[in-house]
Scaffold this motif. Structure first.
Motif, PDB file in Angstrom:
ATOM      1  N   SER A 187       0.824  -1.197   0.000  1.00 25.83           N
ATOM      2  CA  SER A 187       0.000   0.000   0.000  1.00 25.83           C
ATOM      3  C   SER A 187       0.865   1.257   0.000  1.00 25.83           C
ATOM      4  N   ALA A 188       1.938   1.242   0.770  1.00 20.66           N
ATOM      5  CA  ALA A 188       2.854   2.390   0.812  1.00 20.66           C
ATOM      6  C   ALA A 188       3.491   2.618  -0.552  1.00 20.66           C
ATOM      7  N   LYS A 189       3.879   1.544  -1.225  1.00 18.82           N
ATOM      8  CA  LYS A 189       4.485   1.672  -2.562  1.00 18.82           C
ATOM      9  C   LYS A 189       3.464   2.223  -3.564  1.00 18.82           C
ATOM     10  N   LEU A 190       2.235   1.737  -3.514  1.00 17.72           N
ATOM     11  CA  LEU A 190       1.192   2.244  -4.402  1.00 17.72           C
ATOM     12  C   LEU A 190       0.948   3.734  -4.152  1.00 17.72           C
ATOM     13  N   HIS A 191       0.901   4.104  -2.881  1.00 12.98           N
ATOM     14  CA  HIS A 191       0.694   5.500  -2.505  1.00 12.98           C
ATOM     15  C   HIS A 191       1.853   6.367  -3.010  1.00 12.98           C
ATOM     16  N   LYS A 198       3.286  10.262  -9.612  1.00 12.49           N
ATOM     17  CA  LYS A 198       2.632  10.437 -10.912  1.00 12.49           C
ATOM     18  C   LYS A 198       1.467  11.426 -10.865  1.00 12.49           C
ATOM     19  N   GLY A 199       1.173  11.977  -9.681  1.00  9.85           N
ATOM     20  CA  GLY A 199       0.077  12.943  -9.565  1.00  9.85           C
ATOM     21  C   GLY A 199      -1.290  12.318  -9.771  1.00  9.85           C
ATOM     22  N   LEU A 200      -1.477  11.106  -9.241  1.00 12.41           N
ATOM     23  CA  LEU A 200      -2.718  10.366  -9.479  1.00 12.41           C
ATOM     24  C   LEU A 200      -3.963  11.124  -9.003  1.00 12.41           C
ATOM     25  N   GLU A 201      -3.930  11.661  -7.782  1.00  9.26           N
ATOM     26  CA  GLU A 201      -5.118  12.342  -7.262  1.00  9.26           C
ATOM     27  C   GLU A 201      -5.507  13.532  -8.133  1.00  9.26           C
ATOM     28  N   PHE A 212     -18.319   7.655 -16.737  1.00  7.37           N
ATOM     29  CA  PHE A 212     -18.320   6.328 -16.113  1.00  7.37           C
ATOM     30  C   PHE A 212     -16.921   5.981 -15.602  1.00  7.37           C
ATOM     31  N   LYS A 213     -15.917   6.158 -16.474  1.00  7.45           N
ATOM     32  CA  LYS A 213     -14.540   5.839 -16.087  1.00  7.45           C
ATOM     33  C   LYS A 213     -14.043   6.751 -14.967  1.00  7.45           C
ATOM     34  N   ALA A 214     -14.399   8.003 -15.021  1.00  4.90           N
ATOM     35  CA  ALA A 214     -13.999   8.941 -13.961  1.00  4.90           C
ATOM     36  C   ALA A 214     -14.624   8.527 -12.635  1.00  4.90           C
ATOM     37  N   ASP A 215     -15.882   8.104 -12.667  1.00  5.28           N
ATOM     38  CA  ASP A 215     -16.558   7.637 -11.451  1.00  5.28           C
ATOM     39  C   ASP A 215     -15.865   6.403 -10.884  1.00  5.28           C
ATOM     40  N   ILE A 216     -15.497   5.480 -11.747  1.00  5.25           N
ATOM     41  CA  ILE A 216     -14.779   4.273 -11.312  1.00  5.25           C
ATOM     42  C   ILE A 216     -13.410   4.662 -10.742  1.00  5.25           C
ATOM     43  N   SER A 241      -9.816   5.110  -6.120  1.00  5.03           N
ATOM     44  CA  SER A 241      -9.013   5.934  -5.218  1.00  5.03           C
ATOM     45  C   SER A 241      -9.505   5.817  -3.773  1.00  5.03           C
ATOM     46  N   THR A 242     -10.821   5.784  -3.598  1.00  2.94           N
ATOM     47  CA  THR A 242     -11.413   5.637  -2.269  1.00  2.94           C
ATOM     48  C   THR A 242     -11.069   4.281  -1.671  1.00  2.94           C
ATOM     49  N   VAL A 243     -11.163   3.229  -2.463  1.00  2.00           N
ATOM     50  CA  VAL A 243     -10.834   1.884  -1.990  1.00  2.00           C
ATOM     51  C   VAL A 243      -9.355   1.792  -1.614  1.00  2.00           C
ATOM     52  N   MET A 244      -8.491   2.393  -2.421  1.00  5.37           N
ATOM     53  CA  MET A 244      -7.063   2.372  -2.119  1.00  5.37           C
ATOM     54  C   MET A 244      -6.778   3.095  -0.801  1.00  5.37           C
ATOM     55  N   SER A 245      -7.459   4.205  -0.565  1.00  8.28           N
ATOM     56  CA  SER A 245      -7.297   4.933   0.698  1.00  8.28           C
ATOM     57  C   SER A 245      -7.791   4.104   1.871  1.00  8.28           C
ATOM     58  N   MET A 246      -8.910   3.399   1.677  1.00  9.11           N
ATOM     59  CA  MET A 246      -9.463   2.555   2.732  1.00  9.11           C
ATOM     60  C   MET A 246      -8.499   1.411   3.066  1.00  9.11           C
ATOM     61  N   ILE A 247      -7.925   0.791   2.045  1.00  4.92           N
ATOM     62  CA  ILE A 247      -6.960  -0.287   2.266  1.00  4.92           C
ATOM     63  C   ILE A 247      -5.765   0.243   3.048  1.00  4.92           C
TER      64      ILE A 247
END
Length: 145
Positions: free
Chosen positions: A17-21, A27-30, A47-51, A56-62
């Motif tokens: 998770s730290a590496k993904l973050h 890469k300026g993902l957010e 649709f893709k933007a919503d996904i 991003s929310t799931v990654m933060s939760m993890i």
């Protein structure tokens, strides 16, 4: 032995998770997700933007959950809601928004302390969907990390 292997799983999950973050920050993902949301014009882009936002929310939760589980238990005792609606673990105030573990059906469950906007009483809500899982916190075995 089983505890050791599950602890290793969570240590690995925290490192991943730290590496993904870290990669996402480099890469300026957010910023790219926010830009995609603002610039989405056709239904497919929306649709893709919503996904992407959900991802991003799931990654933060993890990230939050693996960091939480890797902390040692600081205190265990009895959760009790006070007259003003606040929650105490023995003599320690558990602030609104805190993750708390509670004993239910012969096992630990985790939730977040949230205040009901109508009753002003604290409840425990599910970490993933925000649904109330414990409405009245009374003499409930609990712990915090």
């Amino acid at each position: 032995m089983a505890s050791n292997s599950i602890d290793q799983v969570f240590k690995m999950a925290e490192a991943l998770s730290a590496k993904l973050h870290e990669y996402g920050n480099q890469k300026g993902l957010e910023e790219k997700v926010a830009e995609a949301m603002m610039n989405a014009t056709d239904p497919d882009q929306k649709f893709k933007a919503d996904i992407a936002v959900k991802l991003s929310t799931v990654m933060s939760m993890i990230d939050m959950l693996v960091k939480y589980v890797n902390k040692p238990v600081k205190q265990e005792g009895v959760l009790q809601r006070k007259l003003d609606g606040s929650v105490m673990l023995d003599e320690t105030l558990v602030p609104v928004g805190s993750i708390v573990e509670y004993w239910e059906n012969d096992g630990w469950k985790a939730g977040k302390i949230m205040k009901n906007s109508q009753t002003k009483q604290c409840q425990i809500v599910d970490l993933t969907n925000g649904k109330v899982v414990v409405e009245k916190i009374e003499q409930l075995k609990g712990r915090i990390r």
